[in-house]
Structure formats: C-alpha cells, structure tokens
Write a protein that holds these residues in place. Structure first.
Motif, mmCIF file in Angstrom:
data_model
loop_
_atom_site.group_PDB
_atom_site.id
_atom_site.type_symbol
_atom_site.label_atom_id
_atom_site.label_comp_id
_atom_site.label_asym_id
_atom_site.label_seq_id
_atom_site.Cartn_x
_atom_site.Cartn_y
_atom_site.Cartn_z
ATOM 1 N N ASN A 104 0.904 -1.134 0.075
ATOM 2 C CA ASN A 104 0.070 0.031 -0.095
ATOM 3 C C ASN A 104 0.699 1.380 -0.099
ATOM 4 O O ASN A 104 0.567 2.234 -0.507
ATOM 5 N N SER A 107 1.999 1.655 -3.757
ATOM 6 C CA SER A 107 1.047 1.888 -4.514
ATOM 7 C C SER A 107 0.096 3.191 -4.217
ATOM 8 O O SER A 107 -0.177 4.094 -5.125
ATOM 9 N N GLN A 108 0.036 3.537 -2.943
ATOM 10 C CA GLN A 108 -0.870 4.864 -2.824
ATOM 11 C C GLN A 108 0.249 6.107 -2.368
ATOM 12 O O GLN A 108 -0.346 7.135 -2.586
ATOM 13 N N ILE A 109 1.292 5.782 -2.078
ATOM 14 C CA ILE A 109 2.200 7.045 -1.863
ATOM 15 C C ILE A 109 3.482 7.101 -2.783
ATOM 16 O O ILE A 109 3.469 8.156 -3.542
ATOM 17 N N THR A 111 4.224 5.723 -5.686
ATOM 18 C CA THR A 111 3.777 5.787 -7.166
ATOM 19 C C THR A 111 3.068 7.080 -7.325
ATOM 20 O O THR A 111 3.488 7.979 -8.473
ATOM 21 N N GLU A 112 2.317 7.722 -6.453
ATOM 22 C CA GLU A 112 1.514 8.723 -6.615
ATOM 23 C C GLU A 112 2.580 9.895 -6.666
ATOM 24 O O GLU A 112 2.655 10.843 -7.469
ATOM 25 N N ARG A 237 -0.719 17.820 -1.120
ATOM 26 C CA ARG A 237 -0.426 16.655 -1.457
ATOM 27 C C ARG A 237 0.299 16.009 -0.552
ATOM 28 O O ARG A 237 0.301 14.665 0.072
ATOM 29 N N CYS A 241 -0.458 12.678 1.749
ATOM 30 C CA CYS A 241 0.477 11.249 1.918
ATOM 31 C C CYS A 241 0.943 10.882 3.076
ATOM 32 O O CYS A 241 0.697 9.879 3.522
ATOM 33 N N THR A 244 -2.103 9.284 4.627
ATOM 34 C CA THR A 244 -2.259 7.907 3.873
ATOM 35 C C THR A 244 -1.142 7.014 4.603
ATOM 36 O O THR A 244 -1.496 5.917 4.841
ATOM 37 N N ASP A 247 -2.848 6.130 7.638
ATOM 38 C CA ASP A 247 -4.032 5.043 7.563
ATOM 39 C C ASP A 247 -3.665 3.649 7.004
ATOM 40 O O ASP A 247 -4.339 2.837 7.284
ATOM 41 N N VAL A 248 -2.603 3.621 6.379
ATOM 42 C CA VAL A 248 -1.882 2.192 5.803
ATOM 43 C C VAL A 248 -1.708 1.383 6.946
ATOM 44 O O VAL A 248 -2.096 0.281 6.778
ATOM 45 N N GLN A 251 -5.188 0.588 8.729
ATOM 46 C CA GLN A 251 -6.058 -0.446 7.927
ATOM 47 C C GLN A 251 -5.809 -1.961 8.314
ATOM 48 O O GLN A 251 -6.734 -2.654 8.343
#
Length: 604
Positions: A104, A107-109, A111-112, A237, A241, A244, A247-248, A251
């Motif tokens: 996560n 993919s969520q941080i 890559t973005e 942004r 991040c 996130t 949150d990763v 979760q």
C-alpha cells in the motif's frame, strides 16, 4: 512632466526588488520539490523495511514449524505444542499484514508522488519560463526608454548650442545677414529636433509606464499566483500522503489484532494437567513395579535365591522355578553361575543400579536399525505396544472403508453403464474393481495379523486381579507345573517381547529350603539352568561395559566362549573362564562358530 532622473531612480529600485523576489520564489519552489523527493525516498525506505521485516518474520515462522516426521504427531498431543504451532501460523499471517503495508505504501504514496513530481516540475518550469519572458520584455522596454531619453537629451543640448551660436552671430555687426539667417535656421532646426525627441520620449515613457504597471500588477502577480497555487497543492499533497502513511498502518490493525487475539487464545487453551496426563498415557509401559528388597544378613551364611513373588520370605519347602527347556538368560537377570569366592554386591549398590537402570535397552539396537522398530512393535512396552497396534488397526480400517466406498461408487457406475451403454463400457470398470478387491483383501489380512498381535498383548498384560494376586504370597504347591505367560518372562534385552513358544517354567519342590529373594523386573529367574555347551569363540572388537543385569563387561580384544548365538535380537550370550556368563551386543564382537554348530558360519 517628471524629472527623468527621478523616474530612472524609482524604476531602478522597483526592478531590483522585484527581481530579488522572483529569484527567491524560484529557490523556494525548487526546495519544495526537493522536499517531495526526500519524503518519497523516506516512504520507499519504510516500505523496504516492512518488506524485509515481513520476510524475516516468515522465515522465523517457517524455521520453527514442526518437521514432517513421526515426532510431529507426538508433539501435537500436547496443548502447549499446539499453542506454539498456532502462534507460528498467526505470526505468519502477521507478516502478511506487513507485506500489505509495504504494498500500500508503494501503490498509494510512492507511485503517486513519483507521478506528481513529474507534473509539478513541468508546471514550475512553465511558470518560470513565463516569468523570465515577462522580465526580458520589461528589460527590453526599459532599454528602449533609455535610448529615447538619451536622444532627447542630446537633441536638447544641440538645440541650446545652436541657439547660443545664433545669438552670438546676431550680435556681431561684422557678420553678414546671410550668416545670421543661416545660424537662425540651424537653431530652429535643432529646436525642432529636440521637440520631436521630447515627443518620442514622452510617448514611449507613457508606454513603458503602462507596460511596467501591467508587468508588476498583472503579469508577475498572475505568475506568482500560479506558483503559489502550485506550492499550496504541493503542501496539500504532502499532507494527504502523510495521512495515508498513517492510514495504511491503521487499516491492517484489525487483522493484526485478530492475529494477536489468536495467539492469546492459543496460550489460554494450554492445559497443564491434560498435558501431564498425556505424558502418563504416552509412556505408561504396563510393567508391574518391582517387589520389596529383602534384608541381607551378612552375619549368617545365606545364599539369595529367587522366589515366586516379591513379598515371600524364606520358608520350608519353598518352590524354586526351574527352566523346563533351555530358556534365555535375558539382561536385567542376575547370573547365577557365579564363583563361590565372588564378592556379592552390596544392597546399596543394587538399589543404585535399580534406580539408575533403564527399563529398555533398545537404544543401541534402534541406532543400528536406523531408528525403525519391528512391524509388531515388539520393541515397545506392553501398554505402548497395545496403543501402537490399536492405532495401526484403526488406520487400516479407515483404508478399508475408503476402498469399499470407492468400490461401491465404481459398482454404481458399472450399473449405469450396463443400463446405458452409450455412456460407457461396463467392462472398463472391471480391472479397477478387481484391483480394489485385492487391495481390500490384503488390508483385511493385515488387520487380522495386527489383531492377533493385539490379542496376544492384551492376553499377556496383567489384569487387576493378577496384580492383586501377585502382591500376595503364593502357597507352596508340590509337583505342580504351571505355565507362566507373564510379559516379563519373555522380555528381550531391549525390553521387547520374543515370540519363542517354549516359555514355560516348571516349579518343583525343593527338599532343602533356602532363603529367597525377588528380582525387580521378573517374577521368575532361571536359577538352576544347566551349563550350556560352547558352540564357538568370539573376539571383542570394542569395549563394552555391561551395566544392566544379564550383560557382561568385555575389553577390546578379549577372547570369550560363545554359548548361545544371536536369535535376531542383536545379543550374543558368552562365557568367560567357564564361570561368568552374560550377553554382549553382537555388533561388538567377531564370532567364530564351530563347524558342527547349528547354522555354522563366521560373521561380524
């Protein structure tokens, strides 16, 4: 009209200040992009740490997983072993959640942010390109304004000189009228040129002022506003991040909590009392405990002999068991063919030997055989042997039931083929049915074989009434022959049972009563065995210390007489100097049998 010098000074100050701010903003936005790159690198390293940690946790769980062998089934009986296995499985799932965290984060941080970095660099480059273009335009206008100003200044000076020359010529009486007129026309032309330069300078100055006003109040503010919006989006942004990032982890907390709850629940399911009872069930041998040790009075010349029970005292007319056939003198049984001059072991030594002795001697044999026991589990104590045989029978019955179910299914399939030939050939099922039938018959024979061994073990195991009977005192019986089926009478050197049919012992009346004693492991001893003939010789290859009863110590290279060869249990009976007898491991000696002996051969 403003003074050109004052305008120049004011413009210079404004331009210098604006230029400094533009450069500072360029540095600040570059630092912001570098911060995003640094944060991306931080998250990437955190993801690598999570991946490495998950791999190490998985390897740890795999390392301590029970190996696929017989020990695994034995360990699974204990609650603490099952709890540990559950902990390992939960730990493996726990490692999986750390892998989810790494995925996560990527993919969520990572890559973005990598994609966003490319966009923000492109946007920043475009904004500063527009800013530099506006700066170049205002600088070009400023240079043109400077050129107009210098031309106007030059024309004004030329007009003043022409006017002074005209006035000088007009005042001079010696100058002709034509020269004066020429000087006047020259002065008028210079004044006209100065007036034109002034007009050009004035109009261009107004134009520059308008462009400068647009530059500092419209163009540059718009560019700065775009840069400010870009910077705010960058900061926003980064904040998203960072949220996130937390949150990763959040979760996976519920699943991590379930893993920890599973470990806790497994720990709470540990039952010490049940585990201790399982130890009893696992190692209960079925042997009877030894009887009491008699008092040995060294003040009187007494000879210890074996009694029928462990509690009888010396009596007149006491029975004395005698071997009906050539029975084996197994280990753990005292050798009665001792020299009269041989020193009798003290009572304390006997107690120490009894406390330290092992009930079985199959360790050496198990090592030679690679750890595998006989098919009938005869190397085990009675109770353990009974359990193993019962477990084997249950497994065979399960296999039989499985084959029977498969046979029934194939029979139904064959019936369907018979009724509907288009679905298949009924004859194609016959070979498989025949194979399954043969397999069932084979398994049933195996079951019968193991059931026979189980019945034999259960017959030999002492019942509760037998135990009570053995705890009392046997009455003397004259001229009575009894059949002794006790398990200890047929126990081999490694604690197993032999399948020799002739295990009966004959009890006769002893006309000379002597004191008797009991042996810890056996109810009967072979006291009055006839001296066995020598059937060969042997040489000790290795030293052997016979600590257990019935064995004999030998030194490396020692020569001994063989009086009984190996019956398949790994022990050979030997004699030293015609007096001392005992068993030694067959693998420890090189045996040379006589040519006329049974099965004569030379082996190691």
């Amino acid at each position: 009209m403003k003074n050109p010098d004052m305008v120049e000074e004011t413009m210079g100050k404004c331009w210098s200040a604006t230029k400094d701010q533009f450069d500072n903003l360029e540095k600040h936005t570059q630092w912001g992009i570098e911060f995003v790159e640094k944060y991306t690198k931080f998250v990437k390293e955190r993801s690598e740490i999570e991946t490495s940690y998950a791999k190490q946790i998985r390897n740890l769980s795999k390392k301590y997983q029970p190996k696929k062998n017989s020990r695994e089934d034995e360990e699974s009986k204990y609650s603490f072993c099952r709890a540990f296995l559950t902990t390992l499985n939960e730990l493996n799932d726990y490692a999986g959640q750390h892998e989810v965290i790494a995925e996560n984060l990527t993919s969520q941080i990572i890559t973005e942010l990598s994609r966003y970095l490319q966009d923000i660099k492109t946007e920043r480059k475009m904004h500063f390109h527009d800013g530099r273009k506006a700066q170049q335009h205002i600088e070009s206008s400023w240079k043109q304004l400077e050129a107009c100003k210098r031309r106007f200044e030059r024309d004004c000076k030329e007009a003043d000189r022409a006017q002074q020359y005209f006035e000088k010529m007009d005042a001079d009486i010696n100058v002709t009228k034509a020269d004066v007129e020429k000087a006047r026309q020259q002065a008028q032309m210079r004044h006209q040129m100065a007036s034109d330069s002034k007009g050009d300078y004035s109009s261009y100055l107004q134009k520059f002022n308008q462009e400068q006003n647009d530059h500092y109040y419209t163009i540059i503010p718009n560019i700065f506003q775009k840069l400010q919006d870009m910077e705010e989006k960058r900061i926003e942004r980064i904040g998203v991040c960072m949220k996130t990032f937390a949150d990763v982890d959040r979760q996976v907390l519920p699943i991590v909590g379930k893993c920890l709850d599973g470990m806790t629940k497994a720990a709470e399911c540990i039952e010490p009392k049940d585990d201790s009872k399982q130890v009893v069930e696992s190692y209960k041998s079925g042997f009877e405990p030894p009887g009491e040790v008699e008092f040995e009075d060294y003040g009187q010349a007494m000879k210890r002999t074996a009694s029928d029970t462990s509690l009888t005292n010396s009596k007149e007319g006491k029975e004395k068991p005698v071997s009906k056939t050539k029975g084996k003198l197994w280990p753990f049984i005292k050798n009665k063919n001792k020299s009269p001059n041989q020193h009798k072991e003290p009572l304390s030594h006997r107690l120490n030997d009894f406390m330290a002795s092992k009930p079985k001697m199959h360790c050496l044999r198990s090592l030679r055989r690679g750890g595998s026991g006989p098919e009938d589990f005869s190397h085990l104590p009675p109770e353990q042997r009974r359990k193993k045989l019962q477990g084997k029978i249950d497994d065979l019955n399960k296999d039989i039931q499985k084959d029977m179910d498969q046979r029934d299914a194939l029979t139904k399939m064959k019936d369907v083929y018979v009724k509907n030939p288009q679905m298949g050939d009924p004859a194609s099922v016959d070979p498989r049915l025949l194979e399954i039938g043969q397999n069932i018959e084979k398994l049933q024979l195996e079951v019968q074989k193991f059931e026979g061994w189980l019945a034999e073990v259960e017959e030999r195991m002492p019942s509760k009434s037998d135990t009570q009977r053995r705890s009392g005192i046997f009455e003397t019986q004259n001229n009575t022959t009894v059949s002794n089926n006790c398990a200890q009478d047929r126990e081999s050197p490694d604690g197993s049972y032999t399948e020799e049919p002739n295990s009966e012992t004959q009890v006769k009346v002893n006309t000379h009563p002597v004191p008797t004693s009991s042996t810890p492991e056996f109810d009967d001893e072979f006291d009055d065995e006839e001296t066995l003939p020598t059937i060969g010789t042997c040489k000790a290859l290795y030293p052997f210390e016979g600590h257990n009863e019935g064995t004999i110590s030998v030194a490396e290279g020692e020569l001994l007489y063989v009086i009984e060869e190996d019956k398949g249990d790994g022990w050979t009976r030997v004699r030293r100097n015609g007096e001392e007898e005992g068993y030694v491991p067959t693998s420890y000696v090189e045996v040379f049998l006589e040519t006329n002996a049974k099965g004569a051969m030379t082996y190691i």
